[in-house]
Design an enzyme around this catalytic site. Sequence first.
Site, mmCIF file in Angstrom:
data_model
loop_
_atom_site.group_PDB
_atom_site.id
_atom_site.type_symbol
_atom_site.label_atom_id
_atom_site.label_comp_id
_atom_site.label_asym_id
_atom_site.label_seq_id
_atom_site.Cartn_x
_atom_site.Cartn_y
_atom_site.Cartn_z
ATOM 1 N N SER A 17 0.852 -1.197 0.000
ATOM 2 C CA SER A 17 0.000 0.000 0.000
ATOM 3 C C SER A 17 0.879 1.235 0.000
ATOM 4 C CB SER A 17 -0.868 0.013 1.261
ATOM 5 O OG SER A 17 -1.471 1.277 1.428
ATOM 6 N N TYR B 286 -1.515 -1.227 10.368
ATOM 7 C CA TYR B 286 -1.735 -1.606 8.963
ATOM 8 C C TYR B 286 -0.552 -1.120 8.111
ATOM 9 C CZ TYR B 286 -3.860 -1.256 4.281
ATOM 10 O OH TYR B 286 -4.119 -1.344 2.926
HETATM 11 N N1 LIG Z 1 -8.481 -0.110 -1.812
HETATM 12 C C1 LIG Z 1 -7.393 0.575 -1.605
HETATM 13 O O1 LIG Z 1 -7.373 1.807 -1.732
HETATM 14 C C2 LIG Z 1 -6.121 -0.104 -1.219
HETATM 15 C C3 LIG Z 1 -4.976 0.681 -1.127
HETATM 16 C C4 LIG Z 1 -3.775 0.091 -0.799
HETATM 17 C C5 LIG Z 1 -3.713 -1.259 -0.546
HETATM 18 N N2 LIG Z 1 -4.839 -2.011 -0.625
HETATM 19 C C6 LIG Z 1 -4.718 -3.428 -0.338
HETATM 20 O O2 LIG Z 1 -5.250 -4.160 -1.410
HETATM 21 C C7 LIG Z 1 -5.754 -5.415 -0.926
HETATM 22 C C8 LIG Z 1 -7.170 -5.596 -1.414
HETATM 23 O O3 LIG Z 1 -7.948 -4.540 -0.903
HETATM 24 P P1 LIG Z 1 -9.381 -4.134 -1.482
HETATM 25 O O4 LIG Z 1 -9.414 -2.666 -1.532
HETATM 26 O O5 LIG Z 1 -9.682 -4.913 -2.694
HETATM 27 O O6 LIG Z 1 -10.280 -4.566 -0.235
HETATM 28 P P2 LIG Z 1 -11.739 -5.228 -0.130
HETATM 29 O O7 LIG Z 1 -12.579 -4.902 -1.304
HETATM 30 O O8 LIG Z 1 -12.194 -4.848 1.229
HETATM 31 O O9 LIG Z 1 -11.397 -6.808 -0.164
HETATM 32 C C9 LIG Z 1 -10.611 -7.361 0.844
HETATM 33 C C10 LIG Z 1 -10.409 -8.838 0.588
HETATM 34 O O10 LIG Z 1 -9.591 -9.346 1.669
HETATM 35 C C11 LIG Z 1 -10.281 -10.400 2.318
HETATM 36 N N3 LIG Z 1 -10.093 -10.385 3.761
HETATM 37 C C12 LIG Z 1 -10.404 -9.396 4.636
HETATM 38 N N4 LIG Z 1 -10.184 -9.805 5.901
HETATM 39 C C13 LIG Z 1 -9.746 -11.096 5.810
HETATM 40 C C14 LIG Z 1 -9.384 -12.075 6.758
HETATM 41 N N5 LIG Z 1 -9.449 -11.855 8.082
HETATM 42 N N6 LIG Z 1 -8.957 -13.266 6.301
HETATM 43 C C15 LIG Z 1 -8.888 -13.527 4.980
HETATM 44 N N7 LIG Z 1 -9.242 -12.655 4.036
HETATM 45 C C16 LIG Z 1 -9.675 -11.451 4.453
HETATM 46 C C17 LIG Z 1 -11.760 -10.177 2.020
HETATM 47 O O11 LIG Z 1 -12.450 -11.430 2.114
HETATM 48 P P3 LIG Z 1 -14.008 -11.538 2.571
HETATM 49 O O12 LIG Z 1 -14.689 -10.354 1.953
HETATM 50 O O13 LIG Z 1 -14.451 -12.835 1.996
HETATM 51 O O14 LIG Z 1 -14.048 -11.521 4.057
HETATM 52 C C18 LIG Z 1 -11.718 -9.608 0.603
HETATM 53 O O15 LIG Z 1 -11.663 -10.647 -0.330
HETATM 54 C C19 LIG Z 1 -5.618 -5.370 0.599
HETATM 55 O O16 LIG Z 1 -4.449 -6.023 1.004
HETATM 56 C C20 LIG Z 1 -5.507 -3.879 0.879
HETATM 57 O O17 LIG Z 1 -4.810 -3.637 2.071
HETATM 58 C C21 LIG Z 1 -6.051 -1.465 -0.949
#
Ligand SMILES: NC(=O)c1ccc[n+]([C@@H]2O[C@H](COP(=O)([O-])OP(=O)(O)OC[C@H]3O[C@@H](n4cnc5c(N)ncnc54)[C@H](OP(=O)(O)O)[C@@H]3O)[C@@H](O)[C@H]2O)c1
Length: 253
Positions: free
Chosen positions: A145, A159
Amino acid sequence: MIQTEEFKNQTVLITGASAGIGAAAAHAFGNRGAYVIVHYNSRREAAEQVVAGIAAAGGNGETVQADLGTQAGVRSLVDWLRDRPVDILVNNAGSLVRRTRVLEFTPELMEQVMTLNFTSAFFVAQAVLRGMVERKRGTSINVSSVAARMGGGIGALAYAAAKAAMSAMTKNLAREFGPAGIRVNTVSPGTIDTDFHRNFSTEQMLNNVKAATPLGRLGTSEEAADAIVYLCTDGARFIQGQALEVNGGFLMV
Ligand SMILES: NC(=O)c1ccc[n+]([C@@H]2O[C@H](COP(=O)([O-])OP(=O)(O)OC[C@H]3O[C@@H](n4cnc5c(N)ncnc54)[C@H](OP(=O)(O)O)[C@@H]3O)[C@@H](O)[C@H]2O)c1
C-alpha cells in the site's frame, strides 16, 4: 471470454479474491487461461460468483476459505495447499480491521492486523515456494500500500507497518529465490475505489485524495489488477524485487 492463453496450465492463488482488487485480478487471470484459486474469508457467495464468472468466460477455478487474521486460519490454508502446486501467488488479502488510534490499540488487535496483513502472507508464500523451487518456476506478488511509504493515516499505524513489512519481504524473497528462477514483486496501490474505503474512509478523506492526485480520481480494482497481472507476464521477466506504485501520481517516489 478467454482473451489469451498466456497463463494456460498455470494455477494462480489469489488471497482475498471475493471482492475488490483480488476479485478483479481473479477475473483477469481467468481471462488469460489460468486456473484460479479464489480465496475468501467471510463472503462465500461473492467468491463463488467470481469462480462462476470465470467459468462463464470459459475459464476454470475453485474457492477456498480461511480467516487469515488468525493463526488457525493461516494453518488451515497452508494445510489445504499441501500437494497443490501453485505457479502464481498473489498475497492480496488485507484490511485495516478497525481504524484505531495509538492510545486505544490492544495487543490482540495488533496481532490480528499483523497476522492478516503480513504474517499470513509469509506463511502462504512459504507453503507454495517449496513447490516452485522444485519446478524451477514461479511468480509471487505481494499487495502492499501507499501507506507503507507514507506511514498511514491516523488510526492506521499497524496496517501501514504491516504493509511496509510486506514490501521488505518482497525484496528478501526476491534475493533468496531469484536464483531458483522465481520472481517476487510488490504492487502498491494508492486509493482504489473498493469496499475497503466504504468501510474505513469518509467522503471528505476520499475528496482530499482526489484533489492531491494528478490524475484527479481514485483508481479502479481493474487498474490495480492490471498491474498485478503485468508483473506475472513474460513481459516483466527481468523485473525482480520491485514495487509498482499504482496511485495516479498521488505519491511519486
Ligand atoms: N483499496 C485501496 O485503496 C487499497 C490501497 C492500498 C492497498 N490495498 C490493499 O489491497 C488489498 C485488497 O484490498 P481491497 O481494496 O480490494 O479490499 P476489499 O474490497 O475490502 O477486499 C478485501 C479482501 O480481503 C479479504 N479479507 C479481509 N479480511 C480477511 C481475513 N481476516 N482473512 C482472509 N481474508 C480477508 C476479504 O475477504 P471476505 O470479503 O471474503 O471476508 C476480501 O476478499 C488489501 O491487502 C488492501 O490492504 C487497498
